[in-house]
Write a protein that holds these residues in place. Sequence first.
Motif, PDB file in Angstrom:
ATOM      1  N   GLN A   1       0.810  -1.214   0.000  1.00 26.37           N
ATOM      2  CA  GLN A   1       0.000   0.000   0.000  1.00 26.37           C
ATOM      3  C   GLN A   1       0.846   1.267   0.000  1.00 26.37           C
ATOM      4  O   GLN A   1       0.340   2.349  -0.290  1.00 26.37           O
ATOM      5  CB  GLN A   1      -0.910   0.023   1.231  1.00 26.37           C
ATOM      6  N   ILE A   2       2.112   1.140   0.359  1.00 26.94           N
ATOM      7  CA  ILE A   2       2.991   2.304   0.486  1.00 26.94           C
ATOM      8  C   ILE A   2       3.715   2.526  -0.829  1.00 26.94           C
ATOM      9  O   ILE A   2       4.320   1.611  -1.381  1.00 26.94           O
ATOM     10  CB  ILE A   2       3.984   2.095   1.644  1.00 26.94           C
ATOM     11  N   HIS A   3       3.665   3.752  -1.318  1.00 27.51           N
ATOM     12  CA  HIS A   3       4.286   4.087  -2.590  1.00 27.51           C
ATOM     13  C   HIS A   3       5.385   5.130  -2.352  1.00 27.51           C
ATOM     14  O   HIS A   3       6.349   4.830  -1.677  1.00 27.51           O
ATOM     15  CB  HIS A   3       3.216   4.546  -3.576  1.00 27.51           C
ATOM     16  N   ALA A   4       5.220   6.320  -2.865  1.00 25.51           N
ATOM     17  CA  ALA A   4       6.257   7.342  -2.712  1.00 25.51           C
ATOM     18  C   ALA A   4       6.237   7.926  -1.304  1.00 25.51           C
ATOM     19  O   ALA A   4       5.175   8.162  -0.722  1.00 25.51           O
ATOM     20  CB  ALA A   4       6.048   8.449  -3.750  1.00 25.51           C
ATOM     21  N   GLY A   5       7.440   8.166  -0.749  1.00 30.13           N
ATOM     22  CA  GLY A   5       7.567   8.710   0.600  1.00 30.13           C
ATOM     23  C   GLY A   5       8.283  10.046   0.609  1.00 30.13           C
ATOM     24  O   GLY A   5       9.135  10.333  -0.240  1.00 30.13           O
TER      25      GLY A   5
ATOM     26  N   VAL B   1      12.712  -3.099   4.243  1.00 20.39           N
ATOM     27  CA  VAL B   1      13.651  -1.977   4.333  1.00 20.39           C
ATOM     28  C   VAL B   1      12.961  -0.731   3.815  1.00 20.39           C
ATOM     29  O   VAL B   1      12.323  -0.755   2.765  1.00 20.39           O
ATOM     30  CB  VAL B   1      14.927  -2.249   3.513  1.00 20.39           C
ATOM     31  N   THR B   2      13.087   0.348   4.557  1.00 16.14           N
ATOM     32  CA  THR B   2      12.639   1.646   4.075  1.00 16.14           C
ATOM     33  C   THR B   2      13.808   2.617   4.129  1.00 16.14           C
ATOM     34  O   THR B   2      14.453   2.765   5.170  1.00 16.14           O
ATOM     35  CB  THR B   2      11.426   2.174   4.876  1.00 16.14           C
ATOM     36  N   TRP B   3      14.125   3.197   2.983  1.00  8.57           N
ATOM     37  CA  TRP B   3      15.187   4.205   2.903  1.00  8.57           C
ATOM     38  C   TRP B   3      14.565   5.510   3.366  1.00  8.57           C
ATOM     39  O   TRP B   3      14.037   6.286   2.574  1.00  8.57           O
ATOM     40  CB  TRP B   3      15.732   4.289   1.477  1.00  8.57           C
ATOM     41  N   THR B   4      14.620   5.752   4.682  1.00  6.21           N
ATOM     42  CA  THR B   4      13.889   6.868   5.258  1.00  6.21           C
ATOM     43  C   THR B   4      14.504   8.223   4.922  1.00  6.21           C
ATOM     44  O   THR B   4      13.884   9.252   5.185  1.00  6.21           O
ATOM     45  CB  THR B   4      13.760   6.718   6.782  1.00  6.21           C
ATOM     46  N   GLU B   5      15.695   8.225   4.356  1.00  6.34           N
ATOM     47  CA  GLU B   5      16.261   9.441   3.765  1.00  6.34           C
ATOM     48  C   GLU B   5      17.100   9.081   2.559  1.00  6.34           C
ATOM     49  O   GLU B   5      17.902   8.139   2.602  1.00  6.34           O
ATOM     50  CB  GLU B   5      17.139  10.214   4.758  1.00  6.34           C
TER      51      GLU B   5
ATOM     52  N   HIS C   1      16.182   6.719 -10.170  1.00  6.00           N
ATOM     53  CA  HIS C   1      16.966   5.485 -10.299  1.00  6.00           C
ATOM     54  C   HIS C   1      16.971   4.725  -8.980  1.00  6.00           C
ATOM     55  O   HIS C   1      16.730   3.502  -8.949  1.00  6.00           O
ATOM     56  CB  HIS C   1      18.409   5.773 -10.717  1.00  6.00           C
ATOM     57  N   ILE C   2      17.244   5.423  -7.872  1.00  6.06           N
ATOM     58  CA  ILE C   2      17.263   4.750  -6.575  1.00  6.06           C
ATOM     59  C   ILE C   2      15.896   4.162  -6.258  1.00  6.06           C
ATOM     60  O   ILE C   2      15.776   3.004  -5.808  1.00  6.06           O
ATOM     61  CB  ILE C   2      17.702   5.735  -5.469  1.00  6.06           C
ATOM     62  N   THR C   3      14.842   4.936  -6.500  1.00  4.48           N
ATOM     63  CA  THR C   3      13.489   4.461  -6.215  1.00  4.48           C
ATOM     64  C   THR C   3      13.166   3.207  -7.014  1.00  4.48           C
ATOM     65  O   THR C   3      12.634   2.223  -6.479  1.00  4.48           O
ATOM     66  CB  THR C   3      12.475   5.568  -6.530  1.00  4.48           C
ATOM     67  N   THR C   4      13.497   3.225  -8.292  1.00  3.58           N
ATOM     68  CA  THR C   4      13.197   2.086  -9.162  1.00  3.58           C
ATOM     69  C   THR C   4      14.020   0.868  -8.798  1.00  3.58           C
ATOM     70  O   THR C   4      13.517  -0.268  -8.762  1.00  3.58           O
ATOM     71  CB  THR C   4      13.446   2.471 -10.628  1.00  3.58           C
ATOM     72  N   TYR C   5      15.317   1.090  -8.511  1.00  5.02           N
ATOM     73  CA  TYR C   5      16.183  -0.041  -8.192  1.00  5.02           C
ATOM     74  C   TYR C   5      15.771  -0.676  -6.868  1.00  5.02           C
ATOM     75  O   TYR C   5      15.712  -1.905  -6.743  1.00  5.02           O
ATOM     76  CB  TYR C   5      17.640   0.417  -8.140  1.00  5.02           C
ATOM     77  N   ALA C   6      15.457   0.164  -5.872  1.00  7.76           N
ATOM     78  CA  ALA C   6      15.037  -0.370  -4.577  1.00  7.76           C
ATOM     79  C   ALA C   6      13.697  -1.089  -4.681  1.00  7.76           C
ATOM     80  O   ALA C   6      13.463  -2.099  -3.996  1.00  7.76           O
ATOM     81  CB  ALA C   6      14.955   0.756  -3.551  1.00  7.76           C
ATOM     82  N   LYS C   7      12.841  -0.593  -5.546  1.00  5.21           N
ATOM     83  CA  LYS C   7      11.487  -1.144  -5.663  1.00  5.21           C
ATOM     84  C   LYS C   7      11.499  -2.608  -6.071  1.00  5.21           C
ATOM     85  O   LYS C   7      10.640  -3.397  -5.635  1.00  5.21           O
ATOM     86  CB  LYS C   7      10.694  -0.315  -6.671  1.00  5.21           C
ATOM     87  N   GLN C   8      12.473  -3.020  -6.888  1.00  8.01           N
ATOM     88  CA  GLN C   8      12.471  -4.407  -7.350  1.00  8.01           C
ATOM     89  C   GLN C   8      12.709  -5.386  -6.207  1.00  8.01           C
ATOM     90  O   GLN C   8      12.387  -6.572  -6.327  1.00  8.01           O
ATOM     91  CB  GLN C   8      13.515  -4.596  -8.445  1.00  8.01           C
ATOM     92  N   PHE C   9      13.231  -4.883  -5.071  1.00  9.50           N
ATOM     93  CA  PHE C   9      13.416  -5.732  -3.896  1.00  9.50           C
ATOM     94  C   PHE C   9      12.301  -5.519  -2.875  1.00  9.50           C
ATOM     95  O   PHE C   9      12.349  -6.073  -1.777  1.00  9.50           O
ATOM     96  CB  PHE C   9      14.764  -5.437  -3.231  1.00  9.50           C
ATOM     97  N   GLY C  10      11.320  -4.676  -3.219  1.00 12.46           N
ATOM     98  CA  GLY C  10      10.263  -4.358  -2.266  1.00 12.46           C
ATOM     99  C   GLY C  10      10.666  -3.320  -1.246  1.00 12.46           C
ATOM    100  O   GLY C  10       9.958  -3.084  -0.268  1.00 12.46           O
TER     101      GLY C  10
ATOM    102  N   LYS D   1      11.273   0.455   0.192  1.00 13.93           N
ATOM    103  CA  LYS D   1      10.580   1.716   0.044  1.00 13.93           C
ATOM    104  C   LYS D   1      11.549   2.885   0.181  1.00 13.93           C
ATOM    105  O   LYS D   1      12.566   2.776   0.878  1.00 13.93           O
ATOM    106  CB  LYS D   1       9.461   1.839   1.080  1.00 13.93           C
ATOM    107  N   THR D   2      11.229   3.997  -0.458  1.00  9.00           N
ATOM    108  CA  THR D   2      12.113   5.158  -0.452  1.00  9.00           C
ATOM    109  C   THR D   2      11.349   6.402  -0.008  1.00  9.00           C
ATOM    110  O   THR D   2      10.213   6.631  -0.422  1.00  9.00           O
ATOM    111  CB  THR D   2      12.719   5.398  -1.843  1.00  9.00           C
TER     112      THR D   2
END
Length: 521
Positions: free
Chosen positions: A192-196, A443-447, A470-479, A481-482
């Motif tokens: 349910q969580i998308h862009a942060g 994992v959530t990349w909180t910053e 790029h970071i958002t897309t690359y991290a997304k493939q592992f589930g 969040k950014t």
Amino acid sequence: MQSPHQHPDRHRRRPWYLRRVWRTAVALAAATVLSIATASLVSGTASAATNTPGTIVGQQSGRCVDSQGAGTANGTPVQIYDCNGTGAQQWQVRADGSILNPGSGRCVDVTAAGTANGTRVQLYDCNGTAAQRWTVGANGALTNPNSGRCLDANGSANSSYLQIWDCAGTANQSWTVNGSSDTGGGNSFWSQIHAGWNLGNSFDATCGETCWGNPATTKPMIDLIATKFNYIRIPVTWSGHMTSGAPNYTVDPSYFARLKQVVDWAISDNMFVDINIHHDGGGDSWLIPSTGAMSRTEPEFVALWKQIANYFNGEGNHLLFEAMNEPQDANGGNRYGGGTSDNWGPINTLNQDFVNVVRATGGNNSSRWLIVVPYGANAQTGADNLTVPAGANIAVSLHTYNPWAFASTTAPNYLTWDGSMNYLPDGDVNNANRLFTSRGIPVTWTEFGATVKPYNGGDNSAEVAKFETHITTYAKQFGQKTVVWDNGYTGVGDDQFGLLNRTTVQWQRPNIVNALQAAAG
């Protein structure tokens, strides 16, 4: 006091990323998008069910529940084995409490409906009997109510069989229950969580909400943010708002009330909200994770989280708690190197204290998502030495501004992002996958983010957009969040991470915002 024109974390950063020897990328083929059981899990009830298949990971072994030899026949033993993404390791916790292996069409079953310690677990035709009913506890236990005993791994090595045994709360009885989504975004909570987005340099300002140059947060601001982002991190500094010191470290009720007002605005917009302890740690602040400082740090940390947990217990699962920000020694010692052995033990103790204190308050906090943090929120050595507490609904917070030579204005002051340095932030994401998401720990990349710099008579916001997407897309493939850093400073140059003009309540960098929204999905 920090300059009101700089975020304390940002202006102290150094390009340690450029000095690090980067690990080779973890193989992606074996990685499935994993995350911990949903925040809707309620101990002892069928509401713990997930509707889509995923892995079940042993928190002691890091291995997956597996159908032995990929067998599909009745009587096939259920064991643990290295997570490999095959159908033998896919499980669906259903509304009736059964656990289905979709590949075989059979359910996890206590052999012969046994109830004694040591009775083994197998695959068997789904039949709705008590031998096939399980409940998911907030502590990660999978309990068979018929026997009153828990799913137990008889060892941590490959092929260790599963059995039922007296529930003891031990690591070999603690499981991370995952359910994948159609988009690869994790289970039904995290999907349910998308862009942060970060409400930086407001509640975390050490001298008050507006003293670092940002206006007071308003509902129109939150409403606008919610049109593009559905996860908001609210960094909070507490030390200036305590009405008493030791032993109670009492927080001013008016400060709680003001923070709750903003939290509730965001939740009313259907956003997920993350609150933390921010600048109470770092520099010469009190939250020092070292052996010599723990006699002061730990009691204050425990007292503070007990108050936060109790005050916000009435909030639903859209509110998450994050233990700390970038915990570090006095004067920032070795923050960017990931700490030393003097830090790792105290950090792990504080994270465990955080989980214990919040869970002990009961109510909604029994299953609330909790986010733990390594030393410095460091994605390499700090993360390598983080011990994630056992139990359900626990995630990890990490930060990346990698490479700092692009993210900041320091020399060599890179202005463009052509993909040649992708391997640097990718190295952080890969390490986080190796350590956490491949084992079912979200994992959530909180910053993360980059300052906007002068470029060709204008600015390089288009390049920043490429970097951040790029970071958002690359991290997304592992589930993973950014959550982009926004400190409210919307100029061009050093420390200008602002995307939202908080005075006019308009997007200052709509090109970056729109790109992030599209990349996060």
